[in-house]
Design a protein around this motif. Sequence first.
Motif, PDB file in Angstrom:
ATOM      1  N   SER A 113      55.709  61.685  27.567  1.00 23.96           N
ATOM      2  CA  SER A 113      56.810  60.720  27.496  1.00 23.96           C
ATOM      3  C   SER A 113      58.141  61.401  27.772  1.00 23.96           C
ATOM      4  O   SER A 113      59.000  60.858  28.474  1.00 23.96           O
ATOM      5  CB  SER A 113      56.854  60.050  26.122  1.00 23.96           C
ATOM      6  OG  SER A 113      55.675  59.335  25.886  1.00 23.96           O
ATOM      7  N   VAL A 114      58.316  62.578  27.215  1.00 22.44           N
ATOM      8  CA  VAL A 114      59.565  63.321  27.423  1.00 22.44           C
ATOM      9  C   VAL A 114      59.726  63.672  28.901  1.00 22.44           C
ATOM     10  O   VAL A 114      60.812  63.499  29.475  1.00 22.44           O
ATOM     11  CB  VAL A 114      59.597  64.602  26.550  1.00 22.44           C
ATOM     12  CG1 VAL A 114      60.734  65.512  26.943  1.00 22.44           C
ATOM     13  CG2 VAL A 114      59.695  64.228  25.081  1.00 22.44           C
ATOM     14  N   ILE A 115      58.640  64.119  29.536  1.00 24.73           N
ATOM     15  CA  ILE A 115      58.711  64.480  30.959  1.00 24.73           C
ATOM     16  C   ILE A 115      59.024  63.248  31.801  1.00 24.73           C
ATOM     17  O   ILE A 115      59.869  63.298  32.705  1.00 24.73           O
ATOM     18  CB  ILE A 115      57.394  65.158  31.416  1.00 24.73           C
ATOM     19  CG1 ILE A 115      57.264  66.530  30.758  1.00 24.73           C
ATOM     20  CG2 ILE A 115      57.327  65.269  32.929  1.00 24.73           C
ATOM     21  CD1 ILE A 115      55.925  67.200  30.958  1.00 24.73           C
ATOM     22  N   THR A 116      58.362  62.137  31.517  1.00 27.08           N
ATOM     23  CA  THR A 116      58.623  60.893  32.252  1.00 27.08           C
ATOM     24  C   THR A 116      60.084  60.492  32.100  1.00 27.08           C
ATOM     25  O   THR A 116      60.738  60.108  33.072  1.00 27.08           O
ATOM     26  CB  THR A 116      57.698  59.773  31.732  1.00 27.08           C
ATOM     27  OG1 THR A 116      56.353  60.174  31.890  1.00 27.08           O
ATOM     28  CG2 THR A 116      57.942  58.470  32.458  1.00 27.08           C
ATOM     29  N   LYS A 117      60.603  60.591  30.899  1.00 28.20           N
ATOM     30  CA  LYS A 117      62.012  60.238  30.632  1.00 28.20           C
ATOM     31  C   LYS A 117      62.935  61.146  31.427  1.00 28.20           C
ATOM     32  O   LYS A 117      63.920  60.685  32.022  1.00 28.20           O
ATOM     33  CB  LYS A 117      62.283  60.353  29.127  1.00 28.20           C
ATOM     34  CG  LYS A 117      63.712  60.150  28.724  1.00 28.20           C
ATOM     35  CD  LYS A 117      64.066  58.669  28.660  1.00 28.20           C
ATOM     36  CE  LYS A 117      65.427  58.467  28.049  1.00 28.20           C
ATOM     37  NZ  LYS A 117      66.459  58.168  28.983  1.00 28.20           N
ATOM     38  N   LYS A 118      62.623  62.431  31.470  1.00 27.10           N
ATOM     39  CA  LYS A 118      63.463  63.381  32.212  1.00 27.10           C
ATOM     40  C   LYS A 118      63.453  63.050  33.708  1.00 27.10           C
ATOM     41  O   LYS A 118      64.495  63.095  34.360  1.00 27.10           O
ATOM     42  CB  LYS A 118      62.999  64.831  31.989  1.00 27.10           C
ATOM     43  CG  LYS A 118      63.263  65.353  30.616  1.00 27.10           C
ATOM     44  CD  LYS A 118      64.743  65.526  30.376  1.00 27.10           C
ATOM     45  CE  LYS A 118      64.996  66.069  28.991  1.00 27.10           C
ATOM     46  NZ  LYS A 118      66.400  66.035  28.632  1.00 27.10           N
ATOM     47  N   PHE A 119      62.281  62.709  34.253  1.00 27.15           N
ATOM     48  CA  PHE A 119      62.218  62.325  35.672  1.00 27.15           C
ATOM     49  C   PHE A 119      63.060  61.085  35.941  1.00 27.15           C
ATOM     50  O   PHE A 119      63.747  60.990  36.952  1.00 27.15           O
ATOM     51  CB  PHE A 119      60.775  62.088  36.118  1.00 27.15           C
ATOM     52  CG  PHE A 119      60.030  63.344  36.465  1.00 27.15           C
ATOM     53  CD1 PHE A 119      60.618  64.350  37.213  1.00 27.15           C
ATOM     54  CD2 PHE A 119      58.716  63.532  36.051  1.00 27.15           C
ATOM     55  CE1 PHE A 119      59.931  65.503  37.535  1.00 27.15           C
ATOM     56  CE2 PHE A 119      58.029  64.679  36.361  1.00 27.15           C
ATOM     57  CZ  PHE A 119      58.628  65.676  37.100  1.00 27.15           C
ATOM     58  N   GLU A 120      62.987  60.130  35.022  1.00 28.75           N
ATOM     59  CA  GLU A 120      63.802  58.912  35.178  1.00 28.75           C
ATOM     60  C   GLU A 120      65.279  59.250  35.143  1.00 28.75           C
ATOM     61  O   GLU A 120      66.065  58.727  35.936  1.00 28.75           O
ATOM     62  CB  GLU A 120      63.459  57.898  34.083  1.00 28.75           C
ATOM     63  CG  GLU A 120      62.116  57.236  34.254  1.00 28.75           C
ATOM     64  CD  GLU A 120      61.730  56.339  33.079  1.00 28.75           C
ATOM     65  OE1 GLU A 120      62.564  56.125  32.163  1.00 28.75           O
ATOM     66  OE2 GLU A 120      60.588  55.854  33.088  1.00 28.75           O
ATOM     67  N   ASP A 121      65.668  60.145  34.223  1.00 31.43           N
ATOM     68  CA  ASP A 121      67.066  60.563  34.126  1.00 31.43           C
ATOM     69  C   ASP A 121      67.524  61.229  35.419  1.00 31.43           C
ATOM     70  O   ASP A 121      68.620  60.954  35.914  1.00 31.43           O
ATOM     71  CB  ASP A 121      67.278  61.525  32.955  1.00 31.43           C
ATOM     72  CG  ASP A 121      67.111  60.842  31.591  1.00 31.43           C
ATOM     73  OD1 ASP A 121      67.080  59.588  31.556  1.00 31.43           O
ATOM     74  OD2 ASP A 121      67.012  61.573  30.577  1.00 31.43           O
ATOM     75  N   VAL A 122      66.675  62.111  35.967  1.00 27.33           N
ATOM     76  CA  VAL A 122      67.021  62.793  37.223  1.00 27.33           C
ATOM     77  C   VAL A 122      67.152  61.779  38.348  1.00 27.33           C
ATOM     78  O   VAL A 122      68.112  61.821  39.131  1.00 27.33           O
ATOM     79  CB  VAL A 122      65.962  63.869  37.567  1.00 27.33           C
ATOM     80  CG1 VAL A 122      66.129  64.375  38.987  1.00 27.33           C
ATOM     81  CG2 VAL A 122      66.034  65.011  36.573  1.00 27.33           C
ATOM     82  N   ARG A 123      66.226  60.850  38.430  1.00 25.27           N
ATOM     83  CA  ARG A 123      66.243  59.871  39.510  1.00 25.27           C
ATOM     84  C   ARG A 123      67.468  58.955  39.431  1.00 25.27           C
ATOM     85  O   ARG A 123      67.980  58.508  40.451  1.00 25.27           O
ATOM     86  CB  ARG A 123      64.972  59.030  39.483  1.00 25.27           C
ATOM     87  CG  ARG A 123      64.835  58.181  40.712  1.00 25.27           C
ATOM     88  CD  ARG A 123      63.441  57.726  40.910  1.00 25.27           C
ATOM     89  NE  ARG A 123      63.346  57.145  42.243  1.00 25.27           N
ATOM     90  CZ  ARG A 123      62.412  56.357  42.638  1.00 25.27           C
ATOM     91  NH1 ARG A 123      61.445  56.063  41.818  1.00 25.27           N
ATOM     92  NH2 ARG A 123      62.397  55.873  43.845  1.00 25.27           N
ATOM     93  N   ASN A 124      67.921  58.676  38.232  1.00 28.50           N
ATOM     94  CA  ASN A 124      69.085  57.817  38.039  1.00 28.50           C
ATOM     95  C   ASN A 124      70.399  58.590  38.069  1.00 28.50           C
ATOM     96  O   ASN A 124      71.469  57.983  37.987  1.00 28.50           O
ATOM     97  CB  ASN A 124      68.974  57.045  36.719  1.00 28.50           C
ATOM     98  CG  ASN A 124      67.829  56.050  36.745  1.00 28.50           C
ATOM     99  OD1 ASN A 124      67.487  55.518  37.795  1.00 28.50           O
ATOM    100  ND2 ASN A 124      67.229  55.808  35.592  1.00 28.50           N
ATOM    101  N   SER A 125      70.324  59.904  38.211  1.00 26.82           N
ATOM    102  CA  SER A 125      71.551  60.707  38.216  1.00 26.82           C
ATOM    103  C   SER A 125      72.313  60.496  39.526  1.00 26.82           C
ATOM    104  O   SER A 125      71.725  60.210  40.575  1.00 26.82           O
ATOM    105  CB  SER A 125      71.218  62.185  38.029  1.00 26.82           C
ATOM    106  OG  SER A 125      70.620  62.690  39.198  1.00 26.82           O
ATOM    107  N   PRO A 126      73.638  60.626  39.478  1.00 26.74           N
ATOM    108  CA  PRO A 126      74.461  60.470  40.694  1.00 26.74           C
ATOM    109  C   PRO A 126      74.069  61.461  41.787  1.00 26.74           C
ATOM    110  O   PRO A 126      74.085  61.123  42.976  1.00 26.74           O
ATOM    111  CB  PRO A 126      75.881  60.725  40.205  1.00 26.74           C
ATOM    112  CG  PRO A 126      75.846  60.626  38.721  1.00 26.74           C
ATOM    113  CD  PRO A 126      74.445  60.849  38.296  1.00 26.74           C
ATOM    114  N   THR A 127      73.694  62.668  41.406  1.00 24.69           N
ATOM    115  CA  THR A 127      73.329  63.685  42.398  1.00 24.69           C
ATOM    116  C   THR A 127      72.106  63.240  43.189  1.00 24.69           C
ATOM    117  O   THR A 127      72.073  63.334  44.419  1.00 24.69           O
ATOM    118  CB  THR A 127      73.039  65.031  41.700  1.00 24.69           C
ATOM    119  OG1 THR A 127      74.141  65.378  40.888  1.00 24.69           O
ATOM    120  CG2 THR A 127      72.757  66.127  42.691  1.00 24.69           C
TER     121      THR A 127
END
Length: 177
Positions: A113-127
């Motif tokens: 769950s933590v890894i999935t959340k981190k991927f979502e955060d990266v994908r939604n990041s401005p960069t």
Amino acid sequence: GLLRSDSIPEVGEDAAATVGMAETLSEEEQDELRKELAKVEEEIQTLSQVLAAKEKHLAEIKRKLGINSLQELRQNITKSWQDVTSTTAYKRTSETLSQAGQKASAAFSSVGSVITKKFEDVRNSPTFKSFEEKVENLKSKVGGNKPAGGDFGEVLNSAANASATETIAEQTEEETH
């Protein structure tokens, strides 16, 4: 008499102790013990013969029933396994391992769950959004305005239509010739 409170020497005990014991017995007691010894030895021999006959009879019955050594081994292993699994130690160990497995499963689920959340955060990041836009721009420049091949389903439909069209064309050609 025959039953004495004196201890009987065990195998490997000091021979001097045995000799000392024989000296304290009367001649009559020694004769009685020798007769009893002969009788017990004879009984043991008889029992051994009876046991051998019973084992032979058992083997014959098993042979007639088609029970072989492998089947007996399987039955013995199954029985032994049942005996082991019914012990308190096995039950405790099994319970402990089950609890450990549940905790490990929960931990792995949590990590996933933590890894999935981190991927979502990266994908939604401005960069990442900026990078995605640049890739889309490059894709449109290289490929022009036409779609870049569509999704997998569109490619399959296109291939199927082309194959069907070729088959109809071949049939039409054969009919005209």
